[in-house]
Design a protein around this motif. Structure first.
Motif, PDB file in Angstrom:
ATOM      1  N   GLN A 185       0.808  -1.216   0.000  1.00 28.32           N
ATOM      2  CA  GLN A 185       0.000   0.000   0.000  1.00 28.32           C
ATOM      3  C   GLN A 185       0.847   1.274   0.000  1.00 28.32           C
ATOM      4  O   GLN A 185       0.350   2.357  -0.322  1.00 28.32           O
ATOM      5  CB  GLN A 185      -0.945   0.037   1.212  1.00 28.32           C
ATOM      6  CG  GLN A 185      -2.005  -1.032   1.193  1.00 28.32           C
ATOM      7  CD  GLN A 185      -1.494  -2.394   1.684  1.00 28.32           C
ATOM      8  OE1 GLN A 185      -0.351  -2.570   2.065  1.00 28.32           O
ATOM      9  NE2 GLN A 185      -2.362  -3.377   1.646  1.00 28.32           N
ATOM     10  N   CYS A 213       3.198   1.807  -2.064  1.00 29.41           N
ATOM     11  CA  CYS A 213       3.466   2.066  -3.490  1.00 29.41           C
ATOM     12  C   CYS A 213       4.898   2.532  -3.721  1.00 29.41           C
ATOM     13  O   CYS A 213       5.168   3.386  -4.570  1.00 29.41           O
ATOM     14  CB  CYS A 213       2.475   3.071  -4.054  1.00 29.41           C
ATOM     15  SG  CYS A 213       0.761   2.537  -3.921  1.00 29.41           S
ATOM     16  N   ARG A 218       4.191   5.749  -6.163  1.00 28.17           N
ATOM     17  CA  ARG A 218       3.018   6.014  -6.995  1.00 28.17           C
ATOM     18  C   ARG A 218       1.974   6.687  -6.117  1.00 28.17           C
ATOM     19  O   ARG A 218       1.608   6.158  -5.065  1.00 28.17           O
ATOM     20  CB  ARG A 218       2.453   4.720  -7.569  1.00 28.17           C
ATOM     21  CG  ARG A 218       3.322   4.069  -8.606  1.00 28.17           C
ATOM     22  CD  ARG A 218       2.670   2.826  -9.229  1.00 28.17           C
ATOM     23  NE  ARG A 218       1.992   1.946  -8.298  1.00 28.17           N
ATOM     24  CZ  ARG A 218       2.576   1.009  -7.556  1.00 28.17           C
ATOM     25  NH1 ARG A 218       3.874   0.844  -7.612  1.00 28.17           N
ATOM     26  NH2 ARG A 218       1.864   0.250  -6.742  1.00 28.17           N
ATOM     27  N   GLU A 239       8.417   2.709  -5.189  1.00 29.61           N
ATOM     28  CA  GLU A 239       9.006   2.357  -6.480  1.00 29.61           C
ATOM     29  C   GLU A 239      10.530   2.359  -6.437  1.00 29.61           C
ATOM     30  O   GLU A 239      11.170   1.491  -6.999  1.00 29.61           O
ATOM     31  CB  GLU A 239       8.540   3.349  -7.557  1.00 29.61           C
ATOM     32  CG  GLU A 239       7.073   3.234  -7.898  1.00 29.61           C
ATOM     33  CD  GLU A 239       6.771   2.007  -8.737  1.00 29.61           C
ATOM     34  OE1 GLU A 239       7.587   1.642  -9.599  1.00 29.61           O
ATOM     35  OE2 GLU A 239       5.707   1.406  -8.515  1.00 29.61           O
TER      36      GLU A 239
END
Length: 100
Positions: free
Chosen positions: A35, A37, A57, A39
């Motif tokens: 959760q 996100c 993200r 990267e």
């Protein structure tokens, strides 16, 4: 993908042993969940501060900062070598080229 710059400083007296940048990167990755996100991540170490560039993200800058702040608070709470540190800066940047 949005970058967020995070700086942490010690809340404890001077002389704290600061883990290596690679060790801190490992600690952040260890507490990250899907959760978040996450990267990409880089950490640099100063004399007392730790700076991280976290790429995640997120739908906008405000959400990017919130996501990274939650990740950093989790890291500071779970990674014992970083206990006593405080997030002093958490700023997202939009690096996309403006459309004309």
């Amino acid at each position: 993908m949005l970058p967020v710059v995070v700086r942490t400083t010690p809340s404890l007296p001077a002389g704290e042993v600061i883990p290596s940048a690679a060790a801190v990167e490992g600690m952040i990755r260890a507490v990250a969940v899907p959760q978040d996100c996450l990267e990409h991540l880089t950490v640099t170490r100063g004399d007392e501060d730790l700076s991280s560039a976290v790429f995640i993200r997120a739908r906008d800058l405000a959400h990017a900062e919130q996501q990274v702040d939650r990740l950093m608070q989790r890291k500071l709470g779970q990674a014992l070598p970083l206990a006593g540190r405080t997030v002093t800066e958490c700023i997202a940047a939009d690096l996309r080229r403006p459309t004309q």
